[in-house]
Write an enzyme that holds these catalytic residues in place. Structure first.
Site, mmCIF file in Angstrom:
data_model
loop_
_atom_site.group_PDB
_atom_site.id
_atom_site.type_symbol
_atom_site.label_atom_id
_atom_site.label_comp_id
_atom_site.label_asym_id
_atom_site.label_seq_id
_atom_site.Cartn_x
_atom_site.Cartn_y
_atom_site.Cartn_z
ATOM 1 N N GLU A 1 0.807 -1.026 0.286
ATOM 2 C CA GLU A 1 0.016 -0.173 -0.030
ATOM 3 C C GLU A 1 1.028 1.032 -0.440
ATOM 4 O OE1 GLU A 1 -1.740 1.206 3.874
ATOM 5 O OE2 GLU A 1 -0.700 -0.142 4.221
ATOM 6 N N ARG B 1 -2.128 11.258 6.371
ATOM 7 C CA ARG B 1 -1.733 10.535 5.316
ATOM 8 C C ARG B 1 -2.993 10.757 5.072
ATOM 9 N NH1 ARG B 1 -0.558 4.067 6.512
ATOM 10 N NH2 ARG B 1 -0.821 4.594 4.345
ATOM 11 N N ARG C 1 -5.377 6.116 -0.717
ATOM 12 C CA ARG C 1 -4.173 5.265 -1.111
ATOM 13 C C ARG C 1 -4.562 4.399 -2.866
ATOM 14 N NH1 ARG C 1 -4.266 6.738 3.476
ATOM 15 N NH2 ARG C 1 -3.741 5.190 5.485
ATOM 16 N N HIS D 1 -10.079 4.432 2.170
ATOM 17 C CA HIS D 1 -10.100 3.519 3.418
ATOM 18 C C HIS D 1 -10.392 2.521 2.972
ATOM 19 C CE1 HIS D 1 -7.688 2.777 6.976
ATOM 20 N NE2 HIS D 1 -6.657 3.065 6.660
#
Length: 134
Positions: free
Chosen positions: A88, A99, A103, A118
């Site tokens: 990831e 963050r 992703r 997420h």
């Protein structure tokens, strides 16, 4: 026991068994690998996601300590593979000091997936851009 009760008992037990086997099949289906996630063209990704893909292609350096760590696919939203198959990487979210939720997940086979929530949902990235568009 009369013949009628034997037939009724046998029918009842048959129905219970069929229901039990049907429920077991449904439960197994929940654990099965999902169908292919929807696809997204790389050009449709946010600019920050395209920048993360360029970092992955170069092998870093990555801005976050957790980038490049194993993604375990606990939610089973990606095709199943052995632990360590997926990695990831953070996709920066402008305005956030942490963050965030976005992703890129990279498979060992070269496939890339994008999530902006997420890991609740994924989109498979269709293609890599021509060199001049990176």
């Amino acid at each position: 026991m009369t013949p009628r009760w034997r037939r009724l008992t046998a029918a009842f037990l048959t129905a219970v068994c069929l229901l039990a086997f049907g429920a077991a099949a449904l439960l197994q289906g929940q654990d099965a690998a999902p169908g292919s996630p929807p696809e997204i063209a790389i050009a449709e990704l946010p600019a920050e996601a395209r920048a993360t893909i360029r970092l992955i292609e170069r092998g870093g350096p990555y801005p976050h300590e957790r980038d490049g760590t194993v993604f375990h696919n606990y939610e089973k939203r990606l095709p199943r593979h052995a632990t360590g198959y997926y990695r990831e990487y953070t996709v920066r979210t402008p305005g956030l000091a942490h963050r965030g939720a976005r992703r890129i997940v990279a498979g060992r086979g070269g496939e890339l997936y994008y999530t902006d929530d997420h890991y609740r949902s994924f989109m498979r990235i269709q293609e890599k851009p021509p060199a001049g568009e990176r």
